[in-house]
Design an enzyme around this catalytic site. Structure first.
Site, PDB file in Angstrom:
ATOM      1  N   GLU A   1      34.698  28.505   5.960  1.00  0.00           N
ATOM      2  CA  GLU A   1      33.353  28.498   5.387  1.00  0.00           C
ATOM      3  C   GLU A   1      32.451  29.363   6.271  1.00  0.00           C
ATOM      4  OE1 GLU A   1      31.487  24.666   4.853  1.00  0.00           O
ATOM      5  OE2 GLU A   1      29.944  25.526   3.595  1.00  0.00           O
TER       6      GLU A   1
ATOM      7  N   GLU B   1      34.848  20.463   6.795  1.00  0.00           N
ATOM      8  CA  GLU B   1      35.469  19.484   5.892  1.00  0.00           C
ATOM      9  C   GLU B   1      36.713  19.988   5.154  1.00  0.00           C
ATOM     10  OE1 GLU B   1      32.413  20.978   5.369  1.00  0.00           O
ATOM     11  OE2 GLU B   1      32.113  21.421   3.238  1.00  0.00           O
ATOM     12  N   ASN B   2      37.476  20.933   5.690  1.00  0.00           N
ATOM     13  CA  ASN B   2      38.694  21.424   5.034  1.00  0.00           C
ATOM     14  C   ASN B   2      39.490  20.267   4.432  1.00  0.00           C
ATOM     15  OD1 ASN B   2      38.096  23.923   6.511  1.00  0.00           O
ATOM     16  ND2 ASN B   2      38.819  22.749   8.265  1.00  0.00           N
TER      17      ASN B   2
ATOM     18  N   GLU C   1      31.820  14.683   7.392  1.00  0.00           N
ATOM     19  CA  GLU C   1      32.956  15.496   6.935  1.00  0.00           C
ATOM     20  C   GLU C   1      33.842  14.703   5.982  1.00  0.00           C
ATOM     21  OE1 GLU C   1      32.374  18.432   7.579  1.00  0.00           O
ATOM     22  OE2 GLU C   1      31.008  18.103   9.256  1.00  0.00           O
TER      23      GLU C   1
ATOM     24  N   HIS D   1      32.347  14.594   2.548  1.00  0.00           N
ATOM     25  CA  HIS D   1      32.500  15.853   1.820  1.00  0.00           C
ATOM     26  C   HIS D   1      33.735  15.838   0.922  1.00  0.00           C
ATOM     27  CE1 HIS D   1      29.429  18.710   2.827  1.00  0.00           C
ATOM     28  NE2 HIS D   1      29.688  18.794   4.118  1.00  0.00           N
TER      29      HIS D   1
ATOM     30  N   GLU E   1      25.631  19.925   0.840  1.00  0.00           N
ATOM     31  CA  GLU E   1      25.152  19.588   2.185  1.00  0.00           C
ATOM     32  C   GLU E   1      24.007  18.573   2.168  1.00  0.00           C
ATOM     33  OE1 GLU E   1      26.884  20.023   4.548  1.00  0.00           O
ATOM     34  OE2 GLU E   1      28.171  21.731   4.075  1.00  0.00           O
TER      35      GLU E   1
HETATM   36  N1  TRP Z   1      30.372  22.702   5.984  1.00  0.00           N
HETATM   37  C1  TRP Z   1      30.208  22.347   7.366  1.00  0.00           C
HETATM   38  C2  TRP Z   1      29.486  21.009   7.396  1.00  0.00           C
HETATM   39  O1  TRP Z   1      28.366  20.905   7.049  1.00  0.00           O
HETATM   40  C3  TRP Z   1      29.402  23.286   8.176  1.00  0.00           C
HETATM   41  C4  TRP Z   1      29.830  24.683   8.331  1.00  0.00           C
HETATM   42  C5  TRP Z   1      29.471  25.749   7.613  1.00  0.00           C
HETATM   43  C6  TRP Z   1      30.554  25.214   9.388  1.00  0.00           C
HETATM   44  N2  TRP Z   1      29.902  26.893   8.142  1.00  0.00           N
HETATM   45  C7  TRP Z   1      30.577  26.598   9.244  1.00  0.00           C
HETATM   46  C8  TRP Z   1      31.169  24.637  10.453  1.00  0.00           C
HETATM   47  C9  TRP Z   1      31.167  27.409  10.177  1.00  0.00           C
HETATM   48  C10 TRP Z   1      31.788  25.455  11.372  1.00  0.00           C
HETATM   49  C11 TRP Z   1      31.766  26.833  11.253  1.00  0.00           C
HETATM   50  O2  TRP Z   1      30.032  20.015   7.689  1.00  0.00           O
HETATM   51 ZN    ZN Z   2      28.366  19.423   5.582  1.00  0.00          ZN
END
Ligand code: TRP
Ligand code: ZN
Length: 898
Positions: A125, A268-269, A302, A305, A324
């Site tokens: 992400e 959150e993979n 996470e 998510h 988010e």
């Molecule tokens: N989606 C992640 C969260 O909110 C955050 C996130 C977005 C992220 N880009 C990232 C984390 C790049 C690490 C590196 O939980």
């Molecule tokens: Zn998030």
């Protein structure tokens, strides 16, 4: 030709569905640090809902293209270029196999596939997947993934990816493999792999429907003793999502992996969350109570998510708050429920106060500057710059307002409908709003403005009591004030503001509430007014005495309330309001007003003084043992210097610091006996307990210690702090003692005790990077003095062998702490802080643009500062603008200078 001088702006209005869809992806990795070969076999077809395109345009960055094969035959018409791969005149439905090479060892951006501590990790992400293989790297392209990992068995004994493990085994030449399959369709930003020398804490739990689940927290072997809290937080998260939202874990296995080089908090993979070690590792010796709480919140975030973000994802990155804002709201509610259950309002309020403090200090400031944007932005240059306080924290407040209007049950009905309609889809913020509206039979068209208007709304309040008629009218007016130009452009009309209010009688008790037109008083003593017009009057009837209004209870909307309370009225609310949030709020208003007056005086050299009545109001809170310790700690903590500076017509950090220090010293000296008594009474002897009660005692006790360190004669505080430092069996007490020692000594240019403690701390925790981060941060945020400016200490620490600019946690612990959390020192009149900032932004830009861009934001409010500082700030911004290369930093500094 593209205009290279202006970076490409991506606009929400330009959204178009992808010309092709990808249904399945089979990835094969031959993991070698300097040269990883990736083979990617996709099932591709034309999207029936998009306009026709002859060519397939795949995104790709920093990849070495090897070959393309379509339906088993080499494909000659594939052209690799700077942004990806173009395949000319492809069929309608085909199998495409691409081979490419990347270099994880040299990847310092921590986006895509990279090496940290000798292990492989990914971060996809928002747009990192294109740094791993060519792909339609956008969230509305969802596919099922099968992943085969091959690597040296000795160097990478553990091979992980999303979903379920299908098979694993040995290969020739000391290599081995593992094959993983994720049964759920997902966008590429949720892909992950991990390979290396890791060990796991494991636990098996049964989910609500009785299925067994394997939970794992993977870390480096020496960190296994710091995984229990993260595991407990994960189990609590699973239970909570089942109980509160009826949402179950949908995979057989759920993994968390900790990595020390990481750009943000966690990711959150699907089934394989990757975390910054900071949000996983904890034991009482190394982690503070705040760390424990943050771990619980981030693990929850996470995990939540998995439904809000993964099962239902975003159509495009403008919809980021769809996942988010909603997931922050869910993690905030989780933490509040863990602290206070559904009904302990005082315990829940503690969490609410902390969240609102962050919102006000950080998001309100963002909304007043050049990066101001709506919760659903209209445009961006670099999407990584839009993982913001507005998208996350204001987004969460917007979600909270649905619940405030419909209640917990109505909100749950809306969530149920949202999943019923959209499970497995990539959708928009409008889809979410429609689900909430339809489930509750309400028209929420006006509510859409919360997503499209930037800036912090202001609600001014006028009240009138008619004693003869026993009527009390409350007139609310909404608007935006001056605000940032970027925000003003978006403001079109009044918002739907759920405005919670109570009325308080002379005895301090809530009065019954009956609105004009209602037959009788409702049972509730708090009412949520539907405030929808620019100006609106609400009249309460049968009001027997002139009340004091308690406005915006529990902070029912993310707005600024303007009302002319007298100091006495605020002291009364602080003592009596039944809404714990507003009790705290009254104290903050009182303190803010005094502090701003004093800052104004300090700026013009007028001597400072503080009214005894203010001291008395704080003394009452300090000595009121009927209030919870955690509430008292929050109420007695003055608003931060950054928040106060933001409130001035022209921010003056030095004047704010002088005013705040004056008040802290005055409260310390005037209430010395009470602070000492509180310090003694709230000690927590014996074994460390991580309960909210115990951490409340520690917080109050350590606040008392920090005030005692302000005494004109700090000898006693130094004695107490030294003893606490030596005796501490937990990091909360040890770091608070060290901080008190540093600050007690600041005026005298340091002390033997402070230096000894610092040296001891380093030796003791040399092998604990997260604790060494604290060691750097405590020094960067300490108070300075004319003979010992903190910038000099920071410069020295930059040369310390343990400092490392490439590790984001370490860079943040020293550089960000100084530039963003020590305003009085950073904004030194001589501009030394700004010059340092410029050098570090430029250095970081070459290593890690995402981290550099975060640091770049610490000067964005430069126009709002006192004129003597502005020139230095602008010069530093211009220097950065002229030297940096990344899109990330350019967007920030160009917006700041525009
Ligand atoms: N989606 C992640 C969260 O909110 C955050 C996130 C977005 C992220 N880009 C990232 C984390 C790049 C690490 C590196 O939980
Ligand atoms: Zn998030």
């Amino acid at each position: 030709m593209a205009d290279t001088a202006t970076p490409n702006v991506i606009r929400r209005a330009d959204y178009a569905p992808p010309a092709f869809l990808i249904d399945t992806v089979a990835l094969e990795f031959d993991l070698v640090p300097e040269r990883t070969v990736v083979r990617n076999t996709m099932r591709v077809r034309r999207n029936p809902d998009a306009s026709h395109a002859a060519n397939l345009e795949l995104m790709g960055e920093q990849l070495e293209f090897v070959s393309a094969v379509i339906d088993g035959a080499p494909f000659a018409n594939a052209h690799a270029h700077e942004h990806g791969l173009t395949l000319d005149n492809v069929p309608d439905d085909f199998e495409l196999t691409l081979t490419s090479i990347c270099n994880p060892a040299e990847n310092t951006t921590l986006s895509g596939l990279y090496v940290s501590g000798g292990n492989f990790f990914t971060q996809c992400e928002a747009e990192g997947f294109r740094r791993i293989t060519y792909f339609l790297d956008r969230p509305d392209v969802m596919a099922t993934f099968t992943v085969t990992l091959r690597a040296s068995k000795a160097d990478y004994p553990v091979l992980l990816s999303n979903g379920n493990l299908l098979e694993e085994g040995d290969l020739p030449d000391g290599r081995h493999f593992a094959r993983w399959e994720d049964p759920f369709r997902k966008p590429s930003y949720l892909f992950a792999l991990v390979a290396g020398k890791l060990v796991a804490l494991e636990e098996r739990v049964k989910s609500g429907s009785g299925k067994e689940k394997l939970l794992q927290v993977w870390v480096e072997p020496h960190d296994l003793d710091k995984t229990r809290h993260a595991m407990d937080s994960l189990i609590n998260s699973i239970r909570w999502d089942e109980a509160r939202f009826g949402l179950e874990l949908d995979l057989d296995r759920f993994m968390i992996v900790a990595v020390s080089d990481f750009n943000m908090g966690a990711m959150e993979n699907k089934g394989l969350n990757i975390f910054n070690t900071k949000y996983v590792l904890a034991n009482p010796e190394t982690a503070t109570d705040t760390d424990f709480a943050n771990i619980e919140a981030v693990v929850g975030h996470e995990y939540f998510h998995n439904w809000t973000g993964n099962r239902v994802t975003c159509r495009d990155w403008f919809q980021l708050s769809l996942k988010e804002g909603l997931t922050v709201f869910r993690d905030q509610e989780f933490s509040a429920d863990m602290a206070g259950g559904a009904t302990d309002e005082a315990a829940r309020a503690t969490k609410r106060i902390e969240d609102v403090r962050v919102l006000r200090q950080m998001q309100f400031a963002e909304d007043a500057g050049p990066m101001a944007h709506p919760v659903r932005p209209e445009s961006y240059v670099e999407i990584n710059n839009f993982y913001t306080m507005t998208v996350y924290e204001k987004g969460s407040e917007v979600v909270r307002m649905y619940q405030t209007q419909f209640g917990r049950d109505g909100f749950r009905k809306g969530m149920d409908l949202y999943f019923k309609r959209h499970d497995g889809q990539a959708v928009t913020c409008d889809d979410f709003r429609h689900a909430l509206a339809d489930a509750n039979g309400r028209d929420l068209a006006q509510f859409e403005r919360w997503y499209s208007q930037a800036g912090t709304p202001r609600v001014s309040v006028r009240t009138k009591y008619d004693a003869a008629q026993q009527r009390y009218s409350v007139t609310l007016t909404q608007g935006y004030g001056d605000g940032a130009p970027a925000a003003r452009e978006t403001q079109k009309g009044p918002l739907l503001i759920p405005f919670a209010i109570g009325l308080i009688g002379k005895d301090g008790a809530d009065l019954p509430l009956q609105l004009e037109g209602e037959a009788k008083a409702s049972g509730c003593t708090t009412r949520v007014l539907d405030f929808t017009q620019t100006e609106q009057t609400f009249t309460f009837v049968n009001v027997a005495e002139e009340p004091l209004p308690s406005l915006l209870r529990n902070f029912s909307a993310p707005v600024i309330v303007e009302y002319d309370y007298s100091a006495d009225q605020l002291a009364f609310l602080l003592a009596h309001d039944s809404d714990p949030f507003n009790r705290w709020e009254a104290g903050q208003r009182l303190a803010t007003r005094e502090l701003l007056t004093l800052a104004g005086r300090a700026a013009t050299g007028v001597p400072l003084q503080l009214d005894d009545s203010v001291v008395a109001a704080f003394a009452r809170v300090l000595t009121d043992e009927s209030l919870s310790p955690s509430f008292r700690e929050l109420a007695l903590m003055l608003p931060s210097e950054a928040y106060l500076a933001e409130q001035m017509a022209e921010s003056n950090p030095a004047a704010v610091h002088a005013a705040r220090q004056f008040v802290r010293k005055r409260l310390a000296n005037a209430l010395r006996k009470d602070w000492l008594a509180v310090y003694e009474k709230h000690r927590t002897p014996g074994a460390y307990e991580a309960t909210p009660e115990a951490s409340g005692h520690r917080a109050l006790k350590n606040l008392a210690l920090s005030y005692l360190a302000e005494l004109d004669d700090p000898a006693e505080a130094v004695r107490l702090a030294s003893a606490q430092y030596d005796a501490a069996n937990n990091m909360t007490d040890r770091s608070a003692a060290l901080s008190a020692l540093l600050n007690a000594a600041a005026a005298n240019g340091g002390s033997v005790e402070a230096q000894q403690a610092l040296d001891d701390f380093y030796r003791r925790f040399e092998k604990e990077p997260l604790v060494i981060d604290k060691w750097f941060a405590l020094q960067a945020t300490q108070r300075g003095s004319a003979q010992r400016p903190v910038i000099e200490i920071v410069r020295k620490l930059m040369a310390h062998p343990a400092f490392n600019l490439k590790n984001p946690n370490r860079a943040r612990s020293l550089i960000f702490s100084f530039c963003a959390a020590n305003p009085a020192q950073f904004h030194a009149e001589d501009g030394s802080g700004y010059a340092f900032w410029a050098d570090q932004v430029i250095a970081l830009d070459a290593i890690n643009p995402q981290v550099a861009a975060r640091l770049a934001r610490s000067l964005e409010l430069w126009r709002r500062f006192t004129p003597t500082l502005r020139d230095g700030m602008r010069a530093a911004l211009e220097k950065v603008a002229s030297q940096v290369k990344s899109r990330d930093v350019r967007e920030i500094v160009e917006k700041a200078l525009a």
